[in-house]
Design a protein around this motif. Structure first.
Motif, PDB file in Angstrom:
ATOM      1  N   TYR B  51       0.834  -1.207   0.000  1.00 50.11           N
ATOM      2  CA  TYR B  51       0.000   0.000   0.000  1.00 50.11           C
ATOM      3  C   TYR B  51       0.870   1.260   0.000  1.00 50.11           C
ATOM      4  O   TYR B  51       0.539   2.251  -0.660  1.00 50.11           O
ATOM      5  N   GLU B  52       1.959   1.200   0.743  1.00 50.86           N
ATOM      6  CA  GLU B  52       2.862   2.353   0.761  1.00 50.86           C
ATOM      7  C   GLU B  52       3.477   2.594  -0.614  1.00 50.86           C
ATOM      8  O   GLU B  52       3.650   3.730  -1.048  1.00 50.86           O
ATOM      9  N   LEU B  53       3.806   1.494  -1.288  1.00 51.74           N
ATOM     10  CA  LEU B  53       4.338   1.618  -2.648  1.00 51.74           C
ATOM     11  C   LEU B  53       3.297   2.262  -3.562  1.00 51.74           C
ATOM     12  O   LEU B  53       3.586   3.198  -4.315  1.00 51.74           O
ATOM     13  N   LEU B  54       2.062   1.775  -3.480  1.00 52.35           N
ATOM     14  CA  LEU B  54       0.985   2.328  -4.317  1.00 52.35           C
ATOM     15  C   LEU B  54       0.781   3.815  -4.005  1.00 52.35           C
ATOM     16  O   LEU B  54       0.552   4.624  -4.903  1.00 52.35           O
ATOM     17  N   GLU B  55       0.903   4.152  -2.708  1.00 50.27           N
ATOM     18  CA  GLU B  55       0.729   5.552  -2.324  1.00 50.27           C
ATOM     19  C   GLU B  55       1.853   6.405  -2.896  1.00 50.27           C
ATOM     20  O   GLU B  55       1.617   7.491  -3.438  1.00 50.27           O
ATOM     21  N   SER B  56       3.088   5.879  -2.815  1.00 50.15           N
ATOM     22  CA  SER B  56       4.229   6.664  -3.301  1.00 50.15           C
ATOM     23  C   SER B  56       4.129   6.885  -4.802  1.00 50.15           C
ATOM     24  O   SER B  56       4.657   7.845  -5.339  1.00 50.15           O
ATOM     25  N   GLU B  57       3.439   5.973  -5.478  1.00 48.18           N
ATOM     26  CA  GLU B  57       3.289   6.125  -6.935  1.00 48.18           C
ATOM     27  C   GLU B  57       2.025   6.897  -7.305  1.00 48.18           C
ATOM     28  O   GLU B  57       1.733   7.089  -8.481  1.00 48.18           O
ATOM     29  N   GLY B  58       1.267   7.309  -6.300  1.00 45.42           N
ATOM     30  CA  GLY B  58       0.110   8.157  -6.582  1.00 45.42           C
ATOM     31  C   GLY B  58      -1.160   7.404  -6.914  1.00 45.42           C
ATOM     32  O   GLY B  58      -2.159   8.004  -7.303  1.00 45.42           O
ATOM     33  N   TRP B  59      -1.172   6.069  -6.744  1.00 42.43           N
ATOM     34  CA  TRP B  59      -2.377   5.304  -7.079  1.00 42.43           C
ATOM     35  C   TRP B  59      -3.458   5.460  -6.006  1.00 42.43           C
ATOM     36  O   TRP B  59      -4.628   5.481  -6.308  1.00 42.43           O
ATOM     37  N   VAL B  60      -2.979   5.478  -4.780  1.00 45.72           N
ATOM     38  CA  VAL B  60      -3.926   5.563  -3.667  1.00 45.72           C
ATOM     39  C   VAL B  60      -3.448   6.653  -2.710  1.00 45.72           C
ATOM     40  O   VAL B  60      -2.304   7.106  -2.814  1.00 45.72           O
ATOM     41  N   TYR B  61      -4.347   7.089  -1.840  1.00 39.84           N
ATOM     42  CA  TYR B  61      -3.901   7.980  -0.778  1.00 39.84           C
ATOM     43  C   TYR B  61      -4.463   7.469   0.542  1.00 39.84           C
ATOM     44  O   TYR B  61      -5.489   6.765   0.559  1.00 39.84           O
ATOM     45  N   ALA B  62      -3.757   7.782   1.625  1.00 45.19           N
ATOM     46  CA  ALA B  62      -4.188   7.289   2.935  1.00 45.19           C
ATOM     47  C   ALA B  62      -4.980   8.379   3.643  1.00 45.19           C
ATOM     48  O   ALA B  62      -4.637   9.560   3.562  1.00 45.19           O
ATOM     49  N   LYS B  63      -6.100   7.959   4.300  1.00 42.85           N
ATOM     50  CA  LYS B  63      -6.797   8.892   5.192  1.00 42.85           C
ATOM     51  C   LYS B  63      -6.626   8.343   6.591  1.00 42.85           C
ATOM     52  O   LYS B  63      -6.888   7.147   6.829  1.00 42.85           O
ATOM     53  N   ILE B  64      -6.179   9.201   7.520  1.00 42.92           N
ATOM     54  CA  ILE B  64      -5.891   8.695   8.862  1.00 42.92           C
ATOM     55  C   ILE B  64      -7.131   8.031   9.460  1.00 42.92           C
ATOM     56  O   ILE B  64      -8.247   8.551   9.371  1.00 42.92           O
ATOM     57  N   ARG B  65      -6.948   6.879  10.009  1.00 45.89           N
ATOM     58  CA  ARG B  65      -7.996   6.060  10.650  1.00 45.89           C
ATOM     59  C   ARG B  65      -9.090   5.600   9.689  1.00 45.89           C
ATOM     60  O   ARG B  65     -10.093   5.039  10.120  1.00 45.89           O
ATOM     61  N   SER B  66      -8.957   5.842   8.386  1.00 41.49           N
ATOM     62  CA  SER B  66     -10.023   5.418   7.468  1.00 41.49           C
ATOM     63  C   SER B  66      -9.534   4.391   6.455  1.00 41.49           C
ATOM     64  O   SER B  66     -10.343   3.670   5.866  1.00 41.49           O
ATOM     65  N   GLY B  67      -8.230   4.345   6.225  1.00 34.93           N
ATOM     66  CA  GLY B  67      -7.724   3.375   5.260  1.00 34.93           C
ATOM     67  C   GLY B  67      -7.194   4.035   3.996  1.00 34.93           C
ATOM     68  O   GLY B  67      -6.916   5.234   3.974  1.00 34.93           O
ATOM     69  N   TYR B  68      -7.096   3.222   2.938  1.00 29.54           N
ATOM     70  CA  TYR B  68      -6.502   3.673   1.684  1.00 29.54           C
ATOM     71  C   TYR B  68      -7.570   3.826   0.608  1.00 29.54           C
ATOM     72  O   TYR B  68      -8.421   2.940   0.442  1.00 29.54           O
ATOM     73  N   PHE B  69      -7.523   4.944  -0.143  1.00 28.10           N
ATOM     74  CA  PHE B  69      -8.528   5.248  -1.171  1.00 28.10           C
ATOM     75  C   PHE B  69      -7.855   5.445  -2.534  1.00 28.10           C
ATOM     76  O   PHE B  69      -6.739   5.953  -2.603  1.00 28.10           O
ATOM     77  N   VAL B  70      -8.578   5.043  -3.562  1.00 28.88           N
ATOM     78  CA  VAL B  70      -8.050   5.222  -4.920  1.00 28.88           C
ATOM     79  C   VAL B  70      -8.006   6.720  -5.238  1.00 28.88           C
ATOM     80  O   VAL B  70      -8.977   7.437  -5.010  1.00 28.88           O
ATOM     81  N   SER B  71      -6.875   7.184  -5.741  1.00 27.77           N
ATOM     82  CA  SER B  71      -6.708   8.610  -6.017  1.00 27.77           C
ATOM     83  C   SER B  71      -7.778   9.101  -6.976  1.00 27.77           C
ATOM     84  O   SER B  71      -8.135   8.413  -7.944  1.00 27.77           O
ATOM     85  N   ALA B  72      -8.268  10.297  -6.686  1.00 27.52           N
ATOM     86  CA  ALA B  72      -9.399  10.833  -7.441  1.00 27.52           C
ATOM     87  C   ALA B  72      -8.982  11.252  -8.851  1.00 27.52           C
ATOM     88  O   ALA B  72      -9.794  11.298  -9.759  1.00 27.52           O
ATOM     89  N   HIS B  73      -7.681  11.526  -9.020  1.00 27.76           N
ATOM     90  CA  HIS B  73      -7.266  12.168 -10.267  1.00 27.76           C
ATOM     91  C   HIS B  73      -6.893  11.188 -11.367  1.00 27.76           C
ATOM     92  O   HIS B  73      -6.627  11.578 -12.490  1.00 27.76           O
TER      93      HIS B  73
END
Lengths: 471, 471
Positions: B51-73
């Motif tokens: 998940y951290e890898l996906l976040e670093s590549e801009g695929w997902v973003y983390a919301k504190i206490r909510s989990g990981y979401f697919v980037s809107a853009h």
């Protein structure tokens, strides 16, 4: 030790000079070993070694119980006269034979009298390899990009320093590094001409000139050239008066194939003609380091005050064959040449540029060059002496003061292209036929001989075979 | 270990694929770490790393206490449409700006979005250095002469083997080694045309094409080209019907600057058109090894039964930048190309050829390539994601399946040449303005972005600056 002349070399050189100055004439007996040992205050053994060296080079011969005598054949052959091309303006069609000759010289079993390249064993390949390995270890990864044209700044600095040492005012920004001198000449010619233009070239000329002129769809006037003095000043003057010449291409030093070395007077005269007509000069100076005299002869570039001379050279003939690194000091045309290179090969190989910079600045480059010159001078002399001995007396032969080519004019009925065929098919010997060096089948009875290889029994046998085929 | 994908890479790749297939839509929450760990039977730590890898590549973003979401853009921006050049026959005048852009990318302080070269730190320079050092130690001195065109037989063998492995029937004699692909393309074009002839090229096209066409005094018809599929088959058909086309130059794979990859159907259709009209094809395939798919896409050369395709490539973009070693599989034109090379640069650097042969045959070339592809694919994705995030929504962007360029079409009022000036003067950032890739100031609102460099904070800041300047 092998890098310095020993005493017996000096003695031999002294006697050789006396023979050349005709103090001793062919047939004369030179002083006996005992006598010479007394005159020179050296051991008889040193004299003996000197005499044996002179004998091996063909200067003298020994008669049992009588002593050493000056060889009868020395300087028996005449030097060829100035050439007489038609000097008309025309398209150039190169002789396809060039490719066959170059190919044939690649065969490992061949005696490469026809080769354009100096004996590769003359070069410090191992040392260069070390420089290359060291370079790559320390090369910043960005070099592949930052060393784009005009090329490595370290190498351009190393080259500029040598020009300045030779008394030629060159700045780092004037220099463009290329993939060998062939590229620097091609790009230079492209920078100063457009298809259909006419250039003045020597006759005979290096076949690379003819090829480039043809490839760029230019026309050429082949100018009369003297085997000793190079392109004729009078002939060039007449040519630029009669034709609209857009560029002149010549070699002022050790011209290929004639070996001619222009006098300072002629260099200045040619410069003046070109300046007067605003004609750029492509000065091909790839043999500049291969002079046999004490002083390094200057190129015409040394007298260029207007930036009209594009001075092209490389490391291929004096240090690093196969590295494909050359350069052009392009004067006012540097920018154009640089842009053209970006469009053609982008850049010379980067590690090779950096390794050469290293070697030229910090290696034993000058020591290598001194040794190379001495070897080439000796090998040329040996080849000349053998030709004097074995070839028909109507043969004419050049006596270049540098480089590694001899140009031979044979009796008129001999066709050296046919001769080459026989030599290749039956004797594993190559020569460079004269017709390679002009566009209209001129110089059919001429040939260029490479004398950079060590004088071995095989070489000697090959030369005798060549002489026999001519007879 | 770093050479193999680890488990968390696989998990990340799987989720990335699901996002691309729109199984997860922008804004969707992807499964929690605990849940995913149960589904996949892997440790929560592995999921977290994925998940951290996906976040670093801009695929997902983390919301504190909510989990990981697919980037809107993601995939918000459209892909540019097929280009619409005038397709008239005319002389080419290149944009002098090319030289400034290339120069500016040499500045070490610059963020080189405009660079034509992949990040040099992607290459095994140290290993190549060792190969080079070893080569020189064992190289026969004669190599400098024997490796003349068509080039080192060892290297030609190594290259031929790779073609055969790719299912393309190439013999050693078809290959000519050159000083980089730029030379192989130039010599190839020279071999099949003469000044005044017309060639068909892409629009936009690699500026090297435009330069070569201009340098050889040719004319060109710029053919409509699709950012996904490359040169339009219909447009080429119309062009060859209307004009006397003497050669066609294109890139079937990861076209520069568009990144287009031709379909097999189109490759065959283009081959058929050219065969029908007997038009030689110069296929520039310098990015052939830089595919992101499992299977290596074939070049048009694979379907060439008549020897009409001159297939040009090099090691500069995939293994050894700065070595300046390329080649052309020249089909029926091999002999002409070989002769032309003898007249222009004589040969590529010999030690470099031998070292590459060594590395390609016995080094870890394929391991290096796999790693290189993975890195380039990741870096491109990261750059795309960032552009999606920061650039105006009217921006259009390509999604190449290989290479390392993105092509951006910005709002029509933006002039990227002016933009470059601001970027260079004020922000130490370069871009390649669209006008470099056509002859008549087309593509003023376009630019090419190099995404081969590692995604660092500096890169990110530079991209945000670039986006701000555009806004």
């Amino acid at each position: 030790m092998s890098l310095h002349k020993s005493r017996y070399h000096e003695v031999a050189a002294e006697i050789q000079l006396q023979i050349e100055q005709r103090i001793w004439l062919p047939g004369d007996r030179i002083p006996s070993i005992r006598k010479m040992s007394q005159i020179q205050h050296i051991s008889p053994m040193t004299v003996l070694k000197a005499y044996e060296l002179l004998e091996s080079e063909g200067w003298v011969y020994a008669k049992i119980r009588s002593g050493y005598f000056v060889s009868a054949h020395l300087n028996r052959l005449a030097i060829p006269k100035q050439t007489t091309p038609q000097m008309i303006n025309r398209a150039i069609k190169i002789n396809e034979h060039v490719f066959d000759v170059l190919k044939s010289c690649k065969r490992p079993d061949i005696v490469p009298f026809g080769s354009a390249f100096p004996d590769p064993s003359l070069f410090p390949l191992r040392q260069l390899g070390l420089a290359l390995a060291k370079t790559i270890k320390t090369m910043p990864v960005q070099s592949a990009v930052t060393e784009l044209p005009p090329g490595s700044i370290a190498l351009r600095r190393a080259i500029a320093k040598r020009y300045i040492r030779d008394g030629i005012d060159v700045s780092i920004d004037d220099i463009v590094i290329t993939s060998g001198a062939m590229e620097s000449l091609g790009l230079s010619l492209m920078a100063v001409t457009k298809p259909g233009d006419t250039v003045a070239i020597e006759s005979p000329a290096f076949y690379g000139v003819l090829q480039t002129v043809e490839r760029l769809q230019l026309k050429a006037v082949e100018v009369a050239t003297d085997p000793q003095l190079g392109m004729s000043v009078d002939a060039l003057m007449a040519v630029v008066e009669r034709h609209d010449i857009k560029a002149c291409w010549l070699m002022s030093k050790f011209q290929n194939p004639l070996g001619a070395l222009m006098s300072e007077e002629n260099k200045l005269a040619i410069r003046d003609i070109l300046v007067e007509k605003k004609i750029p000069l492509l000065e091909d100076d790839v043999y500049s380091e291969l002079y046999f005299s004490e002083q390094k002869p200057k190129p015409i570039k040394a007298y260029d005050e207007q930036g009209l001379v594009l001075h092209c050279s490389s490391f291929s003939k004096c240090l690093a064959p196969g590295f494909r690194v050359g350069w052009v000091v392009a004067g006012r045309y540097a920018k154009q040449v640089e842009q053209l290179q970006l469009m053609t090969t982008l850049s010379a190989a980067v590690p090779n540029q950096l390794a050469l910079a290293q070697f030229v600045l910090h290696g034993n480059y000058d020591v290598h060059l001194r040794k190379l010159r001495r070897l080439l001078a000796g090998r040329q002399q040996q080849m000349q002496n053998a030709i004097e001995l074995y070839f028909p007396s109507e043969t004419k032969i050049t006596r270049p003061e540098g480089g590694y080519f001899l140009w031979l004019e044979l009796p008129a009925h001999i066709n050296t292209a046919n001769l080459l065929q026989v030599l290749l098919d039956e004797h594993n010997i190559s020569i460079a036929p004269g017709t390679l060096f002009a566009s209209d089948n001129k110089y059919q009875n001429c040939m260029r001989i490479n004398c950079s290889y060590a004088w071995t029994d095989k070489t000697k046998r090959a030369l005798i075979t060549l002489a026999r085929c001519i007879h």
